[in-house]
Structures are given as C-alpha cells and as structure tokens.
Design an enzyme around this catalytic site. Structure first.
Site, mmCIF file in Angstrom:
data_model
loop_
_atom_site.group_PDB
_atom_site.id
_atom_site.type_symbol
_atom_site.label_atom_id
_atom_site.label_comp_id
_atom_site.label_asym_id
_atom_site.label_seq_id
_atom_site.Cartn_x
_atom_site.Cartn_y
_atom_site.Cartn_z
ATOM 1 N N HIS A 173 -66.673 71.047 -8.471
ATOM 2 C CA HIS A 173 -65.997 72.199 -7.853
ATOM 3 C C HIS A 173 -65.183 71.793 -6.626
ATOM 4 O O HIS A 173 -64.336 72.551 -6.176
ATOM 5 C CB HIS A 173 -67.024 73.260 -7.464
ATOM 6 C CG HIS A 173 -67.659 73.926 -8.647
ATOM 7 N ND1 HIS A 173 -67.390 75.215 -9.021
ATOM 8 C CD2 HIS A 173 -68.549 73.470 -9.572
ATOM 9 C CE1 HIS A 173 -68.081 75.533 -10.104
ATOM 10 N NE2 HIS A 173 -68.797 74.492 -10.458
ATOM 11 N N ASP A 386 -59.416 71.576 -0.003
ATOM 12 C CA ASP A 386 -60.317 72.511 -0.684
ATOM 13 C C ASP A 386 -60.234 72.255 -2.180
ATOM 14 O O ASP A 386 -59.142 71.960 -2.696
ATOM 15 C CB ASP A 386 -59.857 73.960 -0.392
ATOM 16 C CG ASP A 386 -61.039 74.901 -0.241
ATOM 17 O OD1 ASP A 386 -62.072 74.645 -0.877
ATOM 18 O OD2 ASP A 386 -60.916 75.895 0.503
#
Ligand code: F6P
Length: 513
Positions: A173, A386
């Site tokens: 992720h 991110d």
C-alpha cells in the site's frame, strides 16, 4: 475452469484485523468495523463468500481476545477471524521498530528518520513467522492467501520455510523506493527475496513497480522481465512471478451518495455561516511526517505574505488525526505542528475575528469529514511521499458541484491519475505551493469545473471495486494453481557487493514497458 479467487477460499492477511477492538468501562470486549479502503473492499466479499482474515487485534497480548469472543463482539461477521497476539516487546520491535521506524521512513524517501536497530529485524522475523504459522494453520490447500503491506513482507519467506505450498499474492500500500534508497537497507537481500516468493506482487503505481524491478535486477542474478501493460512477468532462476500496478480507489458511488445527504449539506453550510465571505482551504492528514504538514503550513504563511489580498479572505482548516503517538518522532511532530500553527495565527490574526488557521487535532466523525470536504473550496494534499493518498480522491468525489480545486503533491501516488485536473506542486517548494494556493483561490469557475470533472471521471472509473477485480483478474491469469516444486532456495540471490551493474533507465524502461 479454475475457480475465481473470490470463489476459492480467500485468506486476507494484514497487520490489523478489520475491527477496532477495545474494552468498555465494564471490561467487556467491544469491536466495531474499521474504516479504510481494504476493509471496505474486502468485507462484502468475505461476508458473501466466506473466508478468513488474519491480523493483530491491537490489544496487549495478555488481554487478547479469542476468535469466538471477537466474532461475537462484532456481531457474526460471516467469515473466520484469526487474531495474532503480539507481546509488548513485539509491538515495540516489530510494529513501532522495524515496520514504522525503518521500512516506513525509508520507503517514503526519508532515511534520516530511520532507526536501523538490528534487534528490530529480529522482531520483524519473529512476528512474520507468527503470521505465517497462522496462515499455514488456517488456509486450505486451494486457498488464495492475499497478504497486505510492509509489515508482512517476510511472510513470503516464512511460508516457504514452513513448507506451506499455497497460492499467494501481496499488495504494497505504500511506495516502493528507488534503488538508491532500497540499497541503504541492511536487510535488502532478505526482504527482496521474500517479496519474490509471492505469486503476484501488486504496487500502487507504475513508478513503484519500476523501482521494484530495478532492485531485482541490481540485487539478484539472472532476472528477466517479459510482457507489457498492467502486469509483467519476472523470472529469476526457476522462480516466476507476476508484477503489476493497481492504484487503489475509493467507493466512489457510496462517497458521492453520502456527501449529497441533507445532513452533510447543512453542516457544510453551517461552516460557511460561521466563516462568512471566506474561501475555505482544507487539509486532513494522519499525524505523520510523510504528509508534509509543516511545509504546507509554511507555504500557507508564504502565500499570506506574497499575496496579502488573501488575508481575511481565506481560512485554512487543518485537521490532524492522532496516530502512532508512542513513536517519538510522531509525538515531536505534533508539538512542531502546534507551535507553527500558533506562530502563524499569532502573526496574522486580526482583531475583527479573522484567524488564518483553524486547527483540529482529533479524528472526525464521518459526517463532519464529509461536511468539511463539501464546504472547502480548495483542498491541500501535499505529502512528501505517499503510496496513493485517498484524501485526494475523497475530496474530489465529494465535490458534487464539480467546482472545487485540488492542490496535489507530485509525490502522492494519486498524482499519476489526477495530474490532468489537480494543481500539481512540489511540496518542498514553499514559494511554489504558496503560488498554487493563490492560483487555486483565484481560479475561474470554468477552469475549476473542467479540472474537477476530469478528476472525478478518473476516480469513478478506477474505484475500489475496479481495484479488487483487476487484482483478482491478475491472480487468476498469472498465478498457477499447480505450484512449482523445484524452486531453489536462492533464486539467483547475490552476495552483497557482487551487484551487477544497474540497467540504464532508458534500457530498463524499454524492457519493462
Ligand atoms: O498507509 C499505511 C497504513 O498502514 C494504513 O493502512 C493505515 O491506515 C495507516 O498506515 C496507519 O496505520 P497504523 O495505525 O496501523 O500504523
């Protein structure tokens, strides 16, 4: 015909179970479904088809709940729940230490935040072994085991050592770092070899996938890559693996529907009534140094200096959600943010009632979050790095009038999909972000609508369900049911210091597609 992954027994493995577990004042176990993309995507599938979720409850070991007690406290979830208990030392060494003080900062390109304590690695191995045992004990031979995220990379190696021959897939992720960053990791060989154990490895972006392939080429011998498009095939010695990029999405329809509720509209209106004649800028982030909150605040200050006409006309609402506060860098970050907010407010607040930053430090209830999304004319999503950043997608989805502006960091995974509509910024460029804030506040309506429409279309097209189904399609196509038995232990691994010369980026690009 092979069963689709959803038809065969699905075993989801993640650091945390999909429940927030605690005890009420009378000491009774309380568990409620957690939020977040993975939980939203997998709960309906597991409820409908059955399966197993293996993870940590977040409770101290001595307090750990039995699967039956957990299942009972959430109301029968419709699938098996297997809690993995962690001792206090394991929480410190594995979760806080290796996962969040080594992999987390390194994979987010922030090596100076790493605390490379050798003992953290021992705990990482130990806990990954625990998870692997729980998988081996609970998976059926035809199960598909889908392991999630950086806490559990080594489960791949541990399953091999346990002799468990299962179909496995892994999704990261968070970002996968560039070769230069990955090379700093003292345990780089072990971690890379463990990733290679999974039948399919999924990344958020093409860039992450490229970085992974480049690390394989640099650190292992005899790597070849074939195919093109979303999923490639990697061969290392006699080991075959599929490698893809699958940008995670949100449940667009549900978000848009909830954002349109009268209660949300009323709360959004109430915010504007409290702050009349203002453009509202909004930031909402977990307390984390990767989110770029400090630099964002400095950029906002810069905007107020460079463009004084913004004063009294804009308000920044910055929400920070508490997270990982036992880790000292997170604790310190909170102090730094609060000092900076108060410095900026002290510098610019006007007696007429204008306060440049409204600062909130707590989790928001879901309706309040939607109301902030709907009320804000501009969202500032400026992480230093991110994996994806779902705030960016949620904000656009909630812009149901399609007239808001997203200021987005180039270093968010979401940038790959939203760069055509967002105002893209380098979060380290304080003046650049300041100018983007100004531009966002002055953008003509037609341009705002054109940009927002484009982003919403993309978010709707690649929503959460697209993410799950494209991942499962890749598993079905690429991960064989008959697993090879002849995989050597080393699959081409090289001793450190023997690294082959790295491929030129252009060359790599050609081969990887
Ligand atoms: O982004 C990675 C992630 O692990 C998310 O899955 C999670 O929501 C967040 O970081 C915080 O996780 P935790 O509280 O488990 O450290």
């Amino acid at each position: 015909m092979n069963p689709s992954p959803a038809e065969q027994q699905l075993v989801i493995v993640s650091n945390r179970l999909p429940f927030i577990v605690g005890r009420d004042p009378a000491g009774r176990l309380e568990a409620r479904p957690a939020s977040g993309g993975l939980v939203t995507a997998m709960l309906p599938i597991l409820r409908q088809k059955g399966g197993t979720w293996i993870g940590w409850t977040g409770l101290p070991e001595k307090d750990d709940a039995s699967p039956a007690a957990l299942a009972e406290s959430v109301g029968w979830p419709g699938f098996a729940v297997v809690p993995v208990a962690l001792s206090d030392e394991e929480v410190v060494g594995f979760y806080e230490g290796f996962s969040n003080e080594i992999i987390w900062p390194l994979f987010h390109d922030l090596p100076s935040f790493c605390e490379f304590a050798p003992s953290h690695w021992d705990y990482y191995l130990r806990v990954n072994r625990k998870f692997a045992r729980a998988i081996a004990d609970n998976a059926a031979p035809d199960s598909l085991v889908w392991v999630h995220d950086y806490h559990l990379i080594n489960v791949g190696s541990e399953l091999r050592q346990l002799g468990a021959r299962l179909r496995t897939a892994f999704f990261l992720h968070i970002p996968f770092p560039s070769i230069d960053m990955f090379m700093k990791l003292p345990w780089r060989q072990s971690l890379l070899r463990s990733l290679l154990e999974y039948g399919l490895v999924g990344f958020q972006t093409l860039n992450d996938r490229r970085n992974y392939v480049q690390c394989l080429r640099r650190l292992l011998r005899g790597v070849s890559v074939s195919g093109k498009g979303q999923v490639l095939r990697v061969t290392v010695g006699d080991r075959h693996q599929a490698v893809g990029h699958f940008p995670i999405g949100i449940d667009f329809a549900d978000f848009a529907h909830r954002a349109a509720a009268p209660e949300v509209r009323e709360r959004a209106q109430a915010l504007h009534n409290l702050l009349p004649d203002r453009r509202l800028l909004f930031g909402v982030d977990r307390l984390d140094y990767t989110k770029g909150i400090l630099l964002r605040l400095r950029a906002y200050r810069e905007a107020l200096i460079r463009h004084p006409e913004l004063r009294q006309r804009v308000t920044l609402i910055q929400v920070v959600v508490p997270s990982r506060e036992h880790i000292s860098t997170y604790f310190d970050l909170r102090t730094q943010i609060e000092q900076l907010v108060s410095r900026i407010n002290g510098e610019f607040t006007e007696p007429g009632g204008w306060v440049p930053i409204h600062y909130v430090f707590r989790s928001l209830d879901p309706v309040d979050l939607l109301a902030y999304y709907r009320a804000a004319e501009v969202a500032l999503v400026t992480p230093l790095k991110d994996g994806m950043n779902l705030v960016a997608k949620e904000y656009c989805t909630c812009s149901i009038e399609e007239d808001c502006v997203l200021v987005l960091s180039e270093f968010a995974g979401a940038a790959a999909q939203l760069r055509g509509g967002a105002l893209m910024v380098n979060p380290y460029d304080i003046e650049g972000v300041a100018d983007a804030i100004y531009r966002a506040c002055c953008m003509p309506e037609q341009e705002r609508r054109r940009r927002m429409r484009r982003m919403r279309r993309e978010i709707m097209r690649r929503d959460l369900f697209w993410w799950v189904s494209s991942f499962f399609n890749a598993v079905n196509k690429e991960v064989p049911h008959e697993l090879q038995t002849n995989q050597s232990d080393e699959h081409g691994a090289m001793a450190d210091g023997e690294n082959p010369v790295d491929a030129e980026p252009g060359d790599l690009h050609r081969r990887v597609g």
